[in-house]
Motif scaffolding. Structure first.
Motif, PDB file in Angstrom:
ATOM      1  N   ILE A 173       1.003  -1.282   0.091  1.00  0.00           N
ATOM      2  CA  ILE A 173      -0.107  -0.102   0.178  1.00  0.00           C
ATOM      3  C   ILE A 173       0.725   1.347   0.022  1.00  0.00           C
ATOM      4  O   ILE A 173       0.657   2.156  -0.817  1.00  0.00           O
ATOM      5  N   ALA A 174       2.004   1.177   0.833  1.00  0.00           N
ATOM      6  CA  ALA A 174       2.992   2.487   0.847  1.00  0.00           C
ATOM      7  C   ALA A 174       3.581   2.759  -0.527  1.00  0.00           C
ATOM      8  O   ALA A 174       3.815   3.690  -0.804  1.00  0.00           O
ATOM      9  N   ALA A 175       3.645   1.472  -1.202  1.00  0.00           N
ATOM     10  CA  ALA A 175       4.456   1.672  -2.377  1.00  0.00           C
ATOM     11  C   ALA A 175       3.729   2.214  -3.516  1.00  0.00           C
ATOM     12  O   ALA A 175       4.156   2.108  -4.620  1.00  0.00           O
ATOM     13  N   GLY A 176       2.331   2.112  -3.460  1.00  0.00           N
ATOM     14  CA  GLY A 176       1.437   2.573  -4.399  1.00  0.00           C
ATOM     15  C   GLY A 176       0.745   1.333  -5.438  1.00  0.00           C
ATOM     16  O   GLY A 176       0.799   1.581  -6.396  1.00  0.00           O
ATOM     17  N   ALA A 177       0.951   0.117  -4.818  1.00  0.00           N
ATOM     18  CA  ALA A 177       0.569  -0.975  -5.599  1.00  0.00           C
ATOM     19  C   ALA A 177      -1.084  -1.062  -5.779  1.00  0.00           C
ATOM     20  O   ALA A 177      -1.334  -2.013  -6.531  1.00  0.00           O
ATOM     21  N   PHE A 178      -1.644  -0.221  -5.103  1.00  0.00           N
ATOM     22  CA  PHE A 178      -3.248  -0.402  -5.413  1.00  0.00           C
ATOM     23  C   PHE A 178      -3.890   1.112  -5.788  1.00  0.00           C
ATOM     24  O   PHE A 178      -3.062   2.039  -5.185  1.00  0.00           O
ATOM     25  N   ARG A 211     -10.213  -1.575  -3.856  1.00  0.00           N
ATOM     26  CA  ARG A 211      -8.939  -1.039  -4.642  1.00  0.00           C
ATOM     27  C   ARG A 211      -8.542  -2.134  -5.353  1.00  0.00           C
ATOM     28  O   ARG A 211      -8.941  -3.285  -5.346  1.00  0.00           O
ATOM     29  N   HIS A 212      -7.922  -1.647  -6.446  1.00  0.00           N
ATOM     30  CA  HIS A 212      -7.400  -2.485  -7.627  1.00  0.00           C
ATOM     31  C   HIS A 212      -6.028  -2.387  -7.707  1.00  0.00           C
ATOM     32  O   HIS A 212      -5.425  -1.470  -7.242  1.00  0.00           O
ATOM     33  N   VAL A 213      -5.559  -3.522  -8.225  1.00  0.00           N
ATOM     34  CA  VAL A 213      -3.961  -3.533  -8.368  1.00  0.00           C
ATOM     35  C   VAL A 213      -3.542  -2.429  -9.517  1.00  0.00           C
ATOM     36  O   VAL A 213      -4.171  -2.424 -10.411  1.00  0.00           O
ATOM     37  N   ALA A 214      -2.814  -1.758  -8.958  1.00  0.00           N
ATOM     38  CA  ALA A 214      -1.951  -0.512 -10.034  1.00  0.00           C
ATOM     39  C   ALA A 214      -1.175  -1.220 -10.937  1.00  0.00           C
ATOM     40  O   ALA A 214      -0.779  -2.611 -10.943  1.00  0.00           O
ATOM     41  N   THR A 215      -0.750  -0.609 -11.990  1.00  0.00           N
ATOM     42  CA  THR A 215       0.020  -1.169 -13.108  1.00  0.00           C
ATOM     43  C   THR A 215       1.399  -1.101 -12.376  1.00  0.00           C
ATOM     44  O   THR A 215       1.861  -0.402 -11.668  1.00  0.00           O
TER      45      THR A 215
END
Length: 76
Positions: A3-8, A18-22
């Motif tokens: 979450i902190a790394a912006g994975a969602f 929430r969806h998985v980010a690219t």
């Protein structure tokens, strides 16, 4: 950590899901989903129609519990 790394990402119009980010980010072209995916069953009637099922048969399958109830119109 994910979450902190912006994975969602939060997709507009998709409530609190929430969806998985690219996995790759490009500074000039940020990737973001265009919108929420269709709800489960939202395209069932159209899909079965394209496969040749008449509306009467789709209604019969739904009444028999083979298909889930159709989503309400305008339901997001």
């Amino acid at each position: 950590q994910a979450i902190a790394a912006g994975a969602f990402v939060q997709v507009p119009g998709d409530h609190d899901v929430r969806h998985v980010a690219t996995p790759v980010d490009f500074s000039d072209a940020p990737a973001m989903p265009a919108g929420a995916p269709p709800r489960v069953g939202a395209d069932t009637d159209a899909l079965l129609g394209q496969l040749g099922y008449p509306l009467r048969e789709v209604a019969r399958l739904r009444a028999a519990g083979v298909l889930a109830p159709a989503p309400l119109e305008g339901q997001a």
